[in-house]
Scaffold this active site. Structure first.
Site, PDB file in Angstrom:
ATOM      1  N   GLY A  46       0.834  -1.196   0.000  1.00  0.00           N
ATOM      2  CA  GLY A  46       0.000   0.000   0.000  1.00  0.00           C
ATOM      3  C   GLY A  46       0.865   1.242   0.000  1.00  0.00           C
ATOM      4  O   GLY A  46       2.072   1.177   0.289  1.00  0.00           O
ATOM      5  N   GLN A  51       2.703   9.911   2.071  1.00  0.00           N
ATOM      6  CA  GLN A  51       4.046   9.331   2.234  1.00  0.00           C
ATOM      7  C   GLN A  51       5.031   9.820   1.175  1.00  0.00           C
ATOM      8  O   GLN A  51       6.238   9.710   1.368  1.00  0.00           O
ATOM      9  CB  GLN A  51       3.972   7.799   2.197  1.00  0.00           C
ATOM     10  CG  GLN A  51       3.224   7.208   3.385  1.00  0.00           C
ATOM     11  CD  GLN A  51       3.080   5.711   3.264  1.00  0.00           C
ATOM     12  OE1 GLN A  51       2.157   5.232   2.604  1.00  0.00           O
ATOM     13  NE2 GLN A  51       3.978   4.973   3.875  1.00  0.00           N
ATOM     14  N   CYS A  91       5.372  -0.517   7.621  1.00  0.00           N
ATOM     15  CA  CYS A  91       5.077   0.764   6.960  1.00  0.00           C
ATOM     16  C   CYS A  91       6.313   1.188   6.188  1.00  0.00           C
ATOM     17  O   CYS A  91       7.428   1.157   6.728  1.00  0.00           O
ATOM     18  CB  CYS A  91       4.724   1.818   8.011  1.00  0.00           C
ATOM     19  SG  CYS A  91       4.333   3.424   7.301  1.00  0.00           S
ATOM     20  N   LEU A  92       6.108   1.594   4.942  1.00  0.00           N
ATOM     21  CA  LEU A  92       7.250   2.020   4.123  1.00  0.00           C
ATOM     22  C   LEU A  92       7.890   3.288   4.675  1.00  0.00           C
ATOM     23  O   LEU A  92       9.040   3.580   4.372  1.00  0.00           O
ATOM     24  CB  LEU A  92       6.804   2.223   2.665  1.00  0.00           C
ATOM     25  CG  LEU A  92       6.259   0.959   1.986  1.00  0.00           C
ATOM     26  CD1 LEU A  92       5.767   1.273   0.584  1.00  0.00           C
ATOM     27  CD2 LEU A  92       7.309  -0.147   1.956  1.00  0.00           C
ATOM     28  N   HIS A 133      -4.968   1.522   7.599  1.00  0.00           N
ATOM     29  CA  HIS A 133      -3.589   2.011   7.760  1.00  0.00           C
ATOM     30  C   HIS A 133      -3.342   3.190   6.814  1.00  0.00           C
ATOM     31  O   HIS A 133      -2.769   4.215   7.215  1.00  0.00           O
ATOM     32  CB  HIS A 133      -2.634   0.841   7.462  1.00  0.00           C
ATOM     33  CG  HIS A 133      -1.173   1.167   7.486  1.00  0.00           C
ATOM     34  ND1 HIS A 133      -0.296   0.650   8.412  1.00  0.00           N
ATOM     35  CD2 HIS A 133      -0.410   1.948   6.677  1.00  0.00           C
ATOM     36  CE1 HIS A 133       0.923   1.106   8.180  1.00  0.00           C
ATOM     37  NE2 HIS A 133       0.884   1.898   7.119  1.00  0.00           N
ATOM     38  N   GLU A 134      -3.780   3.053   5.562  1.00  0.00           N
ATOM     39  CA  GLU A 134      -3.518   4.110   4.564  1.00  0.00           C
ATOM     40  C   GLU A 134      -4.379   5.348   4.831  1.00  0.00           C
ATOM     41  O   GLU A 134      -3.910   6.476   4.651  1.00  0.00           O
ATOM     42  CB  GLU A 134      -3.766   3.592   3.140  1.00  0.00           C
ATOM     43  CG  GLU A 134      -2.941   2.364   2.746  1.00  0.00           C
ATOM     44  CD  GLU A 134      -1.448   2.505   2.948  1.00  0.00           C
ATOM     45  OE1 GLU A 134      -0.931   3.631   3.000  1.00  0.00           O
ATOM     46  OE2 GLU A 134      -0.781   1.456   3.071  1.00  0.00           O
ATOM     47  N   HIS A 137      -2.738   7.500   7.297  1.00  0.00           N
ATOM     48  CA  HIS A 137      -1.698   8.373   6.721  1.00  0.00           C
ATOM     49  C   HIS A 137      -2.316   9.675   6.216  1.00  0.00           C
ATOM     50  O   HIS A 137      -1.757  10.760   6.427  1.00  0.00           O
ATOM     51  CB  HIS A 137      -0.996   7.684   5.542  1.00  0.00           C
ATOM     52  CG  HIS A 137       0.102   6.750   5.938  1.00  0.00           C
ATOM     53  ND1 HIS A 137       1.180   7.128   6.712  1.00  0.00           N
ATOM     54  CD2 HIS A 137       0.319   5.438   5.632  1.00  0.00           C
ATOM     55  CE1 HIS A 137       1.997   6.099   6.881  1.00  0.00           C
ATOM     56  NE2 HIS A 137       1.495   5.051   6.246  1.00  0.00           N
TER      57      HIS A 137
HETATM   58  O1  K1U Z   1       1.527   2.334   4.102  1.00  0.00           O
HETATM   59  C1  K1U Z   1       2.564   1.724   3.914  1.00  0.00           C
HETATM   60  O2  K1U Z   1       3.600   2.159   4.333  1.00  0.00           O
HETATM   61  C2  K1U Z   1       2.560   0.406   3.188  1.00  0.00           C
HETATM   62  C3  K1U Z   1       2.500  -0.789   4.121  1.00  0.00           C
HETATM   63  C4  K1U Z   1       1.063  -1.280   4.140  1.00  0.00           C
HETATM   64  C5  K1U Z   1       0.660  -2.181   5.254  1.00  0.00           C
HETATM   65  C6  K1U Z   1       1.342  -3.343   5.540  1.00  0.00           C
HETATM   66  C7  K1U Z   1       0.922  -4.182   6.568  1.00  0.00           C
HETATM   67  C8  K1U Z   1      -0.210  -3.870   7.276  1.00  0.00           C
HETATM   68  C9  K1U Z   1      -0.888  -2.714   6.997  1.00  0.00           C
HETATM   69  C10 K1U Z   1      -0.468  -1.881   5.977  1.00  0.00           C
HETATM   70  C11 K1U Z   1       3.443  -1.851   3.578  1.00  0.00           C
HETATM   71  O3  K1U Z   1       3.323  -2.277   2.487  1.00  0.00           O
HETATM   72  S1  K1U Z   1       4.713  -2.412   4.616  1.00  0.00           S
HETATM   73  C12 K1U Z   1       5.500  -3.703   3.640  1.00  0.00           C
HETATM   74  C13 K1U Z   1       4.727  -4.972   3.584  1.00  0.00           C
HETATM   75  O4  K1U Z   1       3.852  -5.181   4.398  1.00  0.00           O
HETATM   76  C14 K1U Z   1       5.004  -5.967   2.523  1.00  0.00           C
HETATM   77  C15 K1U Z   1       5.986  -5.777   1.591  1.00  0.00           C
HETATM   78  C16 K1U Z   1       6.212  -6.734   0.609  1.00  0.00           C
HETATM   79  C17 K1U Z   1       5.479  -7.866   0.561  1.00  0.00           C
HETATM   80  C18 K1U Z   1       4.504  -8.087   1.494  1.00  0.00           C
HETATM   81  C19 K1U Z   1       4.258  -7.136   2.475  1.00  0.00           C
HETATM   82 ZN    ZN Z   2       2.334   3.168   6.240  1.00  0.00          ZN
END
Ligand code: K1U
Ligand code: ZN
Length: 167
Positions: A46, A51, A91-92, A133-134, A137
């Site tokens: 996401g 972000q 979270c990225l 979550h998004e 943000h």
């Molecule tokens: O909002 C963001 O920073 C993105 C975040 C989204 C998220 C992940 C987990 C739970 C709620 C919301 C991410 O993508 S973190 C990375 C991640 O979860 C992932 C990356 C690669 C493959 C699978 C998962």
């Molecule tokens: Zn996030």
């Protein structure tokens, strides 16, 4: 297409409230394409416009294994919530940190798609968690805000150190 810079916690710009998108036009669709390239490269499931320091109510999500099912949510709103689920979130904007967060398990949301068409849907599990979550943000909230003050301080210190070392 362009790879965009992702803001890292505790950057104060992550606290900005996003404004509604008033016109779903080609500029928004270009932004969606750039955000998708950035999310897939990260990699993530996401990304919210906040972000990448764009303060518009726009989020993208792809929870598919094949990474070819991009979902776009413009001006998203949660209309109702049911039940609770605790999952490990990442979270990225908070690289390398994964912590348990409790959220609604089932939500009904409203949004516009990339063509400006209204969507109203009931979703559950990972998609529901990711949408919440998004949307956080877009409201200037980061998942770390759900953790104890001590954990927040530790994470902030660790990420600031990483950022100083990367300079
Ligand atoms: O909002 C963001 O920073 C993105 C975040 C989204 C998220 C992940 C987990 C739970 C709620 C919301 C991410 O993508 S973190 C990375 C991640 O979860 C992932 C990356 C690669 C493959 C699978 C998962
Ligand atoms: Zn996030």
């Amino acid at each position: 297409m362009a790879l965009l810079e992702i803001l890292h916690y505790p950057d104060p710009r992550l606290r900005t409230q996003a404004a509604p998108v008033t016109d779903v036009n080609d500029d928004i669709r270009t932004l969606i394409n750039d955000m998708a390239e950035t999310m897939y490269a990260a990699p993530g499931i996401g990304l919210a416009a906040t972000q990448i320091n764009v303060h518009k109510q726009l989020i993208i999500i792809d929870i598919s294994e094949s990474r070819d099912h991009l979902q776009v949510f413009i001006n998203p709103e949660v209309m109702s919530k049911e039940s609770e689920i605790t999952t490990e979130e990442g979270c990225l904007s908070v690289p390398g940190i994964y912590e348990s967060v409790t959220r609604a398990e089932i939500i009904t949301y409203r949004a516009l798609d990339a063509q400006g068409k209204k969507i109203e849907e009931k979703v559950s599990g990972l998609l529901a968690v990711c949408i919440q979550h998004e949307i956080d943000h877009l409201k200037g909230k980061v998942f770390v805000d759900y953790l104890s003050r001590l954990k927040q301080q530790r994470i902030s210190k660790k990420l600031l150190k990483q950022q100083r070392q990367a300079m």
